[in-house]
Design a protein around this motif. Structure first.
Motif, PDB file in Angstrom:
ATOM      1  N   SER A 196       0.839  -1.211   0.000  1.00 15.36           N
ATOM      2  CA  SER A 196       0.000   0.000   0.000  1.00 15.36           C
ATOM      3  C   SER A 196       0.872   1.260   0.000  1.00 15.36           C
ATOM      4  O   SER A 196       0.552   2.257  -0.655  1.00 15.36           O
ATOM      5  CB  SER A 196      -0.912   0.027   1.225  1.00 15.36           C
ATOM      6  OG  SER A 196      -1.739  -1.103   1.263  1.00 15.36           O
ATOM      7  N   PHE A 197       1.961   1.220   0.743  1.00 17.32           N
ATOM      8  CA  PHE A 197       2.881   2.368   0.711  1.00 17.32           C
ATOM      9  C   PHE A 197       3.301   2.646  -0.732  1.00 17.32           C
ATOM     10  O   PHE A 197       3.270   3.777  -1.211  1.00 17.32           O
ATOM     11  CB  PHE A 197       4.137   2.082   1.554  1.00 17.32           C
ATOM     12  CG  PHE A 197       3.909   2.130   3.039  1.00 17.32           C
ATOM     13  CD1 PHE A 197       2.804   2.778   3.600  1.00 17.32           C
ATOM     14  CD2 PHE A 197       4.825   1.525   3.905  1.00 17.32           C
ATOM     15  CE1 PHE A 197       2.627   2.811   4.981  1.00 17.32           C
ATOM     16  CE2 PHE A 197       4.649   1.576   5.283  1.00 17.32           C
ATOM     17  CZ  PHE A 197       3.550   2.209   5.824  1.00 17.32           C
ATOM     18  N   LEU A 220       4.596   6.206  -1.073  1.00 13.51           N
ATOM     19  CA  LEU A 220       5.064   6.467   0.294  1.00 13.51           C
ATOM     20  C   LEU A 220       6.206   5.514   0.628  1.00 13.51           C
ATOM     21  O   LEU A 220       6.281   4.418   0.064  1.00 13.51           O
ATOM     22  CB  LEU A 220       3.915   6.248   1.292  1.00 13.51           C
ATOM     23  CG  LEU A 220       2.704   7.185   1.131  1.00 13.51           C
ATOM     24  CD1 LEU A 220       1.546   6.710   2.001  1.00 13.51           C
ATOM     25  CD2 LEU A 220       3.102   8.614   1.482  1.00 13.51           C
ATOM     26  N   VAL A 221       7.076   5.925   1.518  1.00 16.12           N
ATOM     27  CA  VAL A 221       8.189   5.076   1.957  1.00 16.12           C
ATOM     28  C   VAL A 221       8.321   5.222   3.470  1.00 16.12           C
ATOM     29  O   VAL A 221       8.378   6.343   3.972  1.00 16.12           O
ATOM     30  CB  VAL A 221       9.508   5.504   1.280  1.00 16.12           C
ATOM     31  CG1 VAL A 221      10.682   4.708   1.838  1.00 16.12           C
ATOM     32  CG2 VAL A 221       9.423   5.347  -0.226  1.00 16.12           C
ATOM     33  N   PRO A 222       8.363   4.101   4.192  1.00  9.97           N
ATOM     34  CA  PRO A 222       8.504   4.225   5.647  1.00  9.97           C
ATOM     35  C   PRO A 222       9.931   4.633   6.025  1.00  9.97           C
ATOM     36  O   PRO A 222      10.894   4.218   5.374  1.00  9.97           O
ATOM     37  CB  PRO A 222       8.199   2.818   6.147  1.00  9.97           C
ATOM     38  CG  PRO A 222       8.500   1.904   5.009  1.00  9.97           C
ATOM     39  CD  PRO A 222       8.248   2.692   3.747  1.00  9.97           C
ATOM     40  N   LEU A 223      10.040   5.434   7.062  1.00  8.22           N
ATOM     41  CA  LEU A 223      11.371   5.819   7.557  1.00  8.22           C
ATOM     42  C   LEU A 223      12.105   4.633   8.147  1.00  8.22           C
ATOM     43  O   LEU A 223      13.317   4.498   7.984  1.00  8.22           O
ATOM     44  CB  LEU A 223      11.219   6.912   8.624  1.00  8.22           C
ATOM     45  CG  LEU A 223      12.510   7.330   9.339  1.00  8.22           C
ATOM     46  CD1 LEU A 223      13.517   7.937   8.387  1.00  8.22           C
ATOM     47  CD2 LEU A 223      12.229   8.303  10.479  1.00  8.22           C
ATOM     48  N   LEU A 266      -3.152   8.800   3.912  1.00  8.68           N
ATOM     49  CA  LEU A 266      -1.984   8.806   4.790  1.00  8.68           C
ATOM     50  C   LEU A 266      -2.381   8.363   6.194  1.00  8.68           C
ATOM     51  O   LEU A 266      -1.705   7.538   6.824  1.00  8.68           O
ATOM     52  CB  LEU A 266      -1.386  10.216   4.862  1.00  8.68           C
ATOM     53  CG  LEU A 266      -0.729  10.751   3.593  1.00  8.68           C
ATOM     54  CD1 LEU A 266      -0.238  12.181   3.818  1.00  8.68           C
ATOM     55  CD2 LEU A 266       0.444   9.867   3.184  1.00  8.68           C
ATOM     56  N   LEU A 267      -3.466   8.912   6.651  1.00  3.71           N
ATOM     57  CA  LEU A 267      -3.883   8.633   8.016  1.00  3.71           C
ATOM     58  C   LEU A 267      -4.275   7.162   8.151  1.00  3.71           C
ATOM     59  O   LEU A 267      -3.919   6.497   9.136  1.00  3.71           O
ATOM     60  CB  LEU A 267      -5.068   9.548   8.367  1.00  3.71           C
ATOM     61  CG  LEU A 267      -5.426   9.603   9.852  1.00  3.71           C
ATOM     62  CD1 LEU A 267      -4.238  10.062  10.684  1.00  3.71           C
ATOM     63  CD2 LEU A 267      -6.598  10.571  10.056  1.00  3.71           C
ATOM     64  N   ILE A 272       6.075   7.953   7.826  1.00  3.69           N
ATOM     65  CA  ILE A 272       5.890   7.433   6.461  1.00  3.69           C
ATOM     66  C   ILE A 272       6.016   8.627   5.511  1.00  3.69           C
ATOM     67  O   ILE A 272       5.243   9.584   5.590  1.00  3.69           O
ATOM     68  CB  ILE A 272       4.504   6.780   6.321  1.00  3.69           C
ATOM     69  CG1 ILE A 272       4.301   5.752   7.452  1.00  3.69           C
ATOM     70  CG2 ILE A 272       4.355   6.116   4.953  1.00  3.69           C
ATOM     71  CD1 ILE A 272       2.838   5.360   7.654  1.00  3.69           C
ATOM     72  N   ALA A 273       7.014   8.530   4.625  1.00  2.64           N
ATOM     73  CA  ALA A 273       7.405   9.702   3.837  1.00  2.64           C
ATOM     74  C   ALA A 273       6.765   9.724   2.465  1.00  2.64           C
ATOM     75  O   ALA A 273       6.589   8.681   1.823  1.00  2.64           O
ATOM     76  CB  ALA A 273       8.925   9.733   3.689  1.00  2.64           C
TER      77      ALA A 273
END
Lengths: 364, 364, 364, 364
Positions: free
Chosen positions: A24-25, A30-33, B59-60, B81-82
């Motif tokens: 889903s990211f 989106l990319v997680p830190l 995002l949420l 999450i970027a």
């Protein structure tokens, strides 16, 4: 202690739900830190650029071949061949911020007039006979000279001599490209003034020590001096070593003289993104290992020695170039009296309060 | 007129000799300028980053899922999450210089203490209950607040409430990573002070209009104010629109109020690499198309409207984020009274004499 | 060791030839250094100005008498009565650089509009009802407020209330007069806008903590805030003492809070030649003896105590004024909780690299 | 329109009550503004200092007499004879802010070592043979040289030649005395190093055009160059006139070349309170009338001409000195090629945002 375990941050157990989340990211851009932090925020800079050396003999040979095969003119603009750092994926970048190239002009050739917001300089390791005409002011190029073309000045070059000439070009093209700040514009296809004065008008106005013309008050981001002549650079280095021999301060460290080219309207660097210096080591001297935030490129001007960057070491001689990535420790050893030209992106970091320097054994 | 013909600069006829030359370039880690100049030095910035919108609802939702599946702790450091700009190859960069992420903390969770040279802020589009503790000073986070963590301050977060909280993180991670200037260090694994004061000590010292403590002279590159509270921002925007209604100057353009968050020791931006502002449009207003060197990220704080960047257009509502690349013309239309938070990398360009702005119809 | 023996430098034996020489000096408008050096270049500043106190009760009484006998209007311009330092030969100078006066306006009176390059402020120790109109912006004056009229702004005052009002005026008239930098110009004979807003437009634009209007970029030598309201000053002082009580930094020294009025476009002083501050001492506190290059004037705002300057000591109470010459040690003792307003010429010395401070017992 | 009617502001009718009030003012050390405003705040600067000329021949004659009658040594410190402006009550001030004196040293004499916060320079209109030793660095003094002793450097002089030498001293003593910022201290009674190098160490480090030693980063309020040599000044002036003859910009106005001595660490003036310049006029040129806030002193270095200040006019020749008060229009006419040295207090006004210049016929 640092933010990255040697094998990256500990991760949650992979589960179908987690995999689904990660998909889903990706779908949502989106990319997680937590999977990337080790790369993104290491304890100290871990640049992708690598230390590397280019040999002047090879550069010159290929420039001469290009002189035969590739014309200079509108469109291609310059017969310049850029150093491509092996860590930067084939881009024509000596470091992430700095462009370094050999430029070559045949007898009687002109390089067409243009201007760009990128800041440029030329350094002449050998040869002469070309004039670079900057906003209408013809600037002779001779061995040892450091020549400026700050951003947005129209400029073209012409070779008035019967022999080809090659020199080093330095610019902030990679930085400007990355951050998206570059503008450019064509001027006339040929240089309009082919005169050959020994000194540029800018030098006659500005290159007098500690003096400035009253008619030109204020300060500017870039230096108004178009040419820093070798005779002055050489004298300044000579004086520093002589002062050291007499027991007085002045050198950077034992046997190591260095001058910085400056903007006489501010006392600061010649251009907002580029620092330029000339260094001279007495024969036999080894410099202290030094790390700096930001990257640099060195070129041997005269003499021979060895350069060590991190775990790499190269013997170098006249004209050879070395790219030094951020925060890599560098040491130079002079086999003979050794003169080196250096340029770096340090002004960026000083302007942004991000400069750091570490010198081995310096506890001041 | 520009440096690049539409199909790239005219090239010399390919010949066996030329191919041989180009192979030699590759062998020697060299790249000719004449084949690349169109990309490298376009007439105006042609960024790789793209304009893009991320929806707060998405995002949420994903942050909540992460709250279930991914713990917060040492190593991963933050449940953040970027945004990954579609033009930047999957890197977690909203723009080439700016990081933007949603961060999420469950009730009673702590995010561990660390520090890094990268500059950070938080902006709260909704919710409350978390304190960020910056160099030992607990800073409450509430809707509309803009909160600073300048480089090299130790900081951790703790959620003291019974509900989760999400907010926007902004940093200069991409810039720092690209130029190689980042340092980081761990602190304690848990936040040591879980107190919950309404105001941070930094605000009690520094957030009085036009006043500074005599005990803290001098200036610093980053603001000493840890929290810019919504009540002040709201009042300042309200006053600008009221002044406009009374016939006095103050707004940026008709119906468009804007305040910049500043460093009270300099009057300049809050941090060396990041500008932050809050904008308020009257319902029905459309802003003039504006281009700026450098990139920015906008987040809708309240209201609904439409954002146009280049040829793209999106309807946006509370929490939605838009990335704006360098030199792309941007227009905002307010469907209701519309409040938007904005952050940008402009201080980099102003410090380096590379800032340019173009506003349609502005001939001043 | 210093340049002046206690009885002046040793002189050559007087002879007829020497007397003749000295007469020739006079004829040619010359003065020898060797007879004057002790006065001209003492080991530390030996100002001609003296420490002195003026009583608010006396000032107010004479201002009231002037209100009866002396009209306000074009030519005389202001019903202002200046402190004349006893060491400065009767000139209306509180110190060599600073003007301090009580100004008085009867009910319904106007002071005519003018402007001058001299920088001015007003501080209100008691009363209200007057508006000062600065470049068209009406600024209410109330107890505790600090109000700016930077150089070259047109300004007039009008009393809208049924009672007279008196306040303190501070300017750099003596400095400007001595160095020859003053310009002035008349405006309308009467104030044109007699409206009575609670807040000036300048405050509505600028007096929000840490915020500035995006429409007004850049920095200026003087603050754009026309009024610094007592409620903010009081809160800032209160917070410092509260932070101290909680064990945190912020105060200048034990029991001594202080805030400086600043220019939000620079973080520096409100005007190029004048620093202004408000101090609060806890009851019973005695400050460390402090010397500064440059002179200052203090006014008690609330409470009672004692002020010691060099060998002089005065009990002081609300409204009393004290002039402090350069490099004289000063100590304040608070008999009650004590609030004091202070203004000084320190920015002159900081701008010219000539500032020095000595605090007894401070070895940092 | 201005604040002062020609005969002063209109005053209230004198009455017994008013006289009584004025007596009370005196008793309380108070002065009303309304009687003084014409003097204090004129429409433009109305300095007490007067334009005046001192003849070098007279100065030199009296300096020689002093050389016979007055020893140099501890206490008197220097055999210096100061210009006393006729408008300044006999004080040894060339202008309210500037000291100008002829200093004289006999063969083999030493002037003792001291230091002071006042900034000093020397200018050599003729002669040579003296070295001034500044913080241990011997600095040769020769015709045309401009030599610096910034504040708080220990310095003494010694004449190594067989002939006396006289030169011009310039300092900010009057300014420092008036504002109360001066400190001083004795050093050794005799100069410790009597060596006679052709160049000071400071020049060898710093007097290379556009270059600075890397070992000495940062900026300082005063220039690190101890001597600005005539050969450089002369060349810079020559180049400006040559550029003009070739049709290029550079001169201040037609036939008028001028260079400013600068601090290479900032590009600004050599010292925080003193500007110094050298001017060259072609024979026959008359400069535009020019007024400046602040005062200056000019000395003819070579050639002859006429100087007009306000309504005064003098013929001048080598060595003659002219004091120019604030805001007085000044014109110079060159009877021959004419070189003039100038120093002024302009940096004070530029630092304090109070500089103004008016040039007749300049509408830029």
């Amino acid at each position: 202690m640092n933010l990255r375990a040697s094998e990256g941050p500990r991760q949650p157990e992979p589960t179908p739900e987690l995999n689904e989340l990660y998909r889903s990211f990706e779908d949502e851009l989106l990319v997680p830190l937590w999977t990337e932090i080790g790369d993104l925020m290491p304890p100290s800079p871990r640049p992708q650029a690598q230390a590397h050396t280019w040999r002047w003999a090879n550069l010159l040979h290929l420039a001469e071949r290009s002189g035969t095969l590739v014309p200079v003119g509108r469109g291609g603009e310059r017969r310049a061949i850029a150093l491509a750092n092996p860590g930067l994926g084939g881009a024509p970048y000596a470091t992430p911020t700095l462009w370094a190239a050999i430029q070559y002009l045949n007898p009687r050739e002109d390089a067409p007039v243009h201007r760009h917001s990128q800041h440029a300089f030329r350094f002449v390791v050998e040869g002469q006979g070309v004039w670079t005409v900057v906003d209408g002011d013809p600037v002779a190029m001779r061995r040892g000279d450091f020549l400026l073309t700050p951003g947005w000045r129209f400029h073209g070059h012409h070779n008035q001599s019967g022999t080809p000439m090659a020199w080093l070009d330095g610019l902030d093209i990679p930085f400007s490209h990355y951050v998206g700040s570059g503008f450019s514009e064509h001027g006339p296809d040929a240089v309009e003034d082919h005169s050959t004065p020994a000194l540029s008008r800018s030098e006659r106005l500005w290159a007098h020590p500690g003096l400035r013309p009253v008619s030109q008050p204020g300060s500017s981001g870039s230096s108004p001096i178009a040419a820093y002549r070798w005779e002055h650079t050489d004298a300044a280095l000579h004086d520093q070593l002589e002062l050291e021999a007499e027991g007085h301060p002045g050198v950077v460290e034992a046997g190591h003289a260095a001058v910085r080219f400056t903007n006489p309207t501010t006392g600061g660097d010649v251009m907002p993104t580029i620092r330029a210096e000339m260094h001279r080591l007495r024969s036999g001297v080894t410099t202290a290992a030094r790390r700096e935030v930001g990257s640099s490129v060195w070129q041997v001007f005269e003499g021979a020695g060895a350069v060590e960057v991190g775990s790499r070491r190269w013997d170098v001689e006249r004209g050879d170039l070395v790219a030094v990535p951020s925060w890599q420790p560098m040491t130079i050893t002079a086999g003979t009296s050794l003169d080196l030209f250096r340029f770096a992106d340090t002004p960026i970091f000083e302007s942004l309060h991000a400069a750091r320097v570490h010198v081995d054994g310096d506890h001041s």
